[in-house]
Design a protein around this motif. Structure first.
Motif, PDB file in Angstrom:
ATOM      1  N   PHE A 250       0.825  -1.215   0.000  1.00  0.00           N
ATOM      2  CA  PHE A 250       0.000   0.000   0.000  1.00  0.00           C
ATOM      3  C   PHE A 250       0.862   1.268   0.000  1.00  0.00           C
ATOM      4  O   PHE A 250       0.764   2.094  -0.910  1.00  0.00           O
ATOM      5  CB  PHE A 250      -0.936  -0.015   1.216  1.00  0.00           C
ATOM      6  CG  PHE A 250      -1.806   1.212   1.330  1.00  0.00           C
ATOM      7  CD1 PHE A 250      -2.897   1.382   0.488  1.00  0.00           C
ATOM      8  CD2 PHE A 250      -1.544   2.186   2.276  1.00  0.00           C
ATOM      9  CE1 PHE A 250      -3.709   2.511   0.584  1.00  0.00           C
ATOM     10  CE2 PHE A 250      -2.347   3.311   2.385  1.00  0.00           C
ATOM     11  CZ  PHE A 250      -3.430   3.472   1.539  1.00  0.00           C
TER      12      PHE A 250
ATOM     13  N   ASP B 105      -5.944   1.573   5.021  1.00  0.00           N
ATOM     14  CA  ASP B 105      -4.769   0.800   4.618  1.00  0.00           C
ATOM     15  C   ASP B 105      -5.046  -0.684   4.896  1.00  0.00           C
ATOM     16  O   ASP B 105      -6.123  -1.037   5.395  1.00  0.00           O
ATOM     17  CB  ASP B 105      -3.499   1.343   5.288  1.00  0.00           C
ATOM     18  CG  ASP B 105      -3.332   0.965   6.749  1.00  0.00           C
ATOM     19  OD1 ASP B 105      -4.185   0.244   7.314  1.00  0.00           O
ATOM     20  OD2 ASP B 105      -2.324   1.396   7.346  1.00  0.00           O
TER      21      ASP B 105
ATOM     22  N   LEU C 175      -5.066   4.648  -7.725  1.00  0.00           N
ATOM     23  CA  LEU C 175      -6.019   3.912  -6.895  1.00  0.00           C
ATOM     24  C   LEU C 175      -7.116   3.279  -7.749  1.00  0.00           C
ATOM     25  O   LEU C 175      -7.482   2.118  -7.539  1.00  0.00           O
ATOM     26  CB  LEU C 175      -6.637   4.838  -5.847  1.00  0.00           C
ATOM     27  CG  LEU C 175      -5.689   5.345  -4.757  1.00  0.00           C
ATOM     28  CD1 LEU C 175      -6.304   6.530  -4.033  1.00  0.00           C
ATOM     29  CD2 LEU C 175      -5.320   4.233  -3.795  1.00  0.00           C
TER      30      LEU C 175
ATOM     31  N   LEU D 225       1.795   1.302  -4.017  1.00  0.00           N
ATOM     32  CA  LEU D 225       0.643   2.042  -4.518  1.00  0.00           C
ATOM     33  C   LEU D 225       0.795   3.552  -4.336  1.00  0.00           C
ATOM     34  O   LEU D 225       0.679   4.311  -5.292  1.00  0.00           O
ATOM     35  CB  LEU D 225      -0.636   1.550  -3.829  1.00  0.00           C
ATOM     36  CG  LEU D 225      -1.941   2.161  -4.317  1.00  0.00           C
ATOM     37  CD1 LEU D 225      -2.131   1.947  -5.822  1.00  0.00           C
ATOM     38  CD2 LEU D 225      -3.112   1.569  -3.547  1.00  0.00           C
TER      39      LEU D 225
ATOM     40  N   ASP E 264      -8.346  -0.634  -8.591  1.00  0.00           N
ATOM     41  CA  ASP E 264      -9.656  -0.790  -7.951  1.00  0.00           C
ATOM     42  C   ASP E 264      -9.542  -0.791  -6.433  1.00  0.00           C
ATOM     43  O   ASP E 264     -10.190  -1.578  -5.745  1.00  0.00           O
ATOM     44  CB  ASP E 264     -10.340  -2.065  -8.465  1.00  0.00           C
ATOM     45  CG  ASP E 264     -11.843  -2.026  -8.250  1.00  0.00           C
ATOM     46  OD1 ASP E 264     -12.421  -0.927  -8.225  1.00  0.00           O
ATOM     47  OD2 ASP E 264     -12.438  -3.120  -8.095  1.00  0.00           O
ATOM     48  N   TYR E 265      -8.667   0.106  -5.902  1.00  0.00           N
ATOM     49  CA  TYR E 265      -8.506   0.202  -4.446  1.00  0.00           C
ATOM     50  C   TYR E 265      -9.748   0.881  -3.870  1.00  0.00           C
ATOM     51  O   TYR E 265     -10.150   1.936  -4.347  1.00  0.00           O
ATOM     52  CB  TYR E 265      -7.232   0.983  -4.066  1.00  0.00           C
ATOM     53  CG  TYR E 265      -6.823   0.683  -2.655  1.00  0.00           C
ATOM     54  CD1 TYR E 265      -5.966  -0.381  -2.384  1.00  0.00           C
ATOM     55  CD2 TYR E 265      -7.326   1.414  -1.583  1.00  0.00           C
ATOM     56  CE1 TYR E 265      -5.602  -0.700  -1.091  1.00  0.00           C
ATOM     57  CE2 TYR E 265      -6.975   1.095  -0.281  1.00  0.00           C
ATOM     58  CZ  TYR E 265      -6.119   0.039  -0.035  1.00  0.00           C
ATOM     59  OH  TYR E 265      -5.763  -0.284   1.248  1.00  0.00           O
TER      60      TYR E 265
ATOM     61  N   MET F 295      -9.611   6.366   2.503  1.00  0.00           N
ATOM     62  CA  MET F 295      -9.526   4.919   2.337  1.00  0.00           C
ATOM     63  C   MET F 295      -8.944   4.331   3.613  1.00  0.00           C
ATOM     64  O   MET F 295      -8.525   5.071   4.506  1.00  0.00           O
ATOM     65  CB  MET F 295      -8.636   4.562   1.144  1.00  0.00           C
ATOM     66  CG  MET F 295      -7.171   4.884   1.365  1.00  0.00           C
ATOM     67  SD  MET F 295      -6.308   5.512  -0.076  1.00  0.00           S
ATOM     68  CE  MET F 295      -7.212   6.989  -0.411  1.00  0.00           C
TER      69      MET F 295
END
Length: 164
Positions: free
Chosen positions: A29, A121, A98, A33, A102-103, A119
């Motif tokens: 993450f 983690d 993101l 990401l 598709d986070y 969001m």
């Protein structure tokens, strides 16, 4: 104690240090990401990450939390970590990343003073990614103080920043 003391205007929050259940999951993450750089790693127990070569903005450790379940959402503790991006275009870029994987976002908001993406983690810690509008554009109350609000953030308009 002196009642009129104010913290110096240049004071800032230096870093966050999070207890996580699994270093590699957290690195997927925060490093893979979001793009934070690893500045130091201590095996599978701790890692330090930064933006731009600072010693660390984010520290992750499993010293007391390896394989632990998520913290309860109801109760005391950290609500979220807020990471400020330098520009609206930078926020749009991370939004694109993101969306590409598709986070899941837990929310998006225009707060008048800022625009934010929310969001969790991998350990369920809340994360806010945002950019601040220039101070001269912040909405004001009649007395001149800041007027924050929560309106829906138009994600397509934010992504349009990437075309400019």
């Amino acid at each position: 104690m002196k009642d009129d003391y104010k913290v110096p205007a240049q004071t800032r929050i230096g870093h966050i240090h999070l207890k996580v259940s699994n270093i590699d999951n957290s690195l997927t993450f925060y490093h893979d990401l979001l793009g934070f750089e690893i500045t130091e790693r201590m095996g599978d127990q701790a890692v330090f990450l930064s933006a731009g070569g600072y010693h660390h903005h984010i520290a992750l450790n499993t010293w007391n939390s390896k394989d632990a379940p998520h913290a309860a959402k109801k109760g005391v503790g950290l609500f979220h970590t807020a990471i400020v991006y330098p520009s609206r275009k930078d926020l749009a870029e991370v939004l694109k990343r993101l969306l590409e994987v598709d986070y899941p976002l837990t929310g998006v908001a225009d707060h008048g003073v800022s625009e934010a993406l929310y969001m969790d983690d991998p350990d369920g810690n809340g994360v806010e990614l945002y950019w601040d509008r220039p101070r001269q554009e912040w909405p004001k109350k009649p007395d001149g103080s800041v007027k924050m609000y929560t309106h829906n953030l138009d994600l397509q308009d934010l992504l349009a920043e990437l075309e400019k």
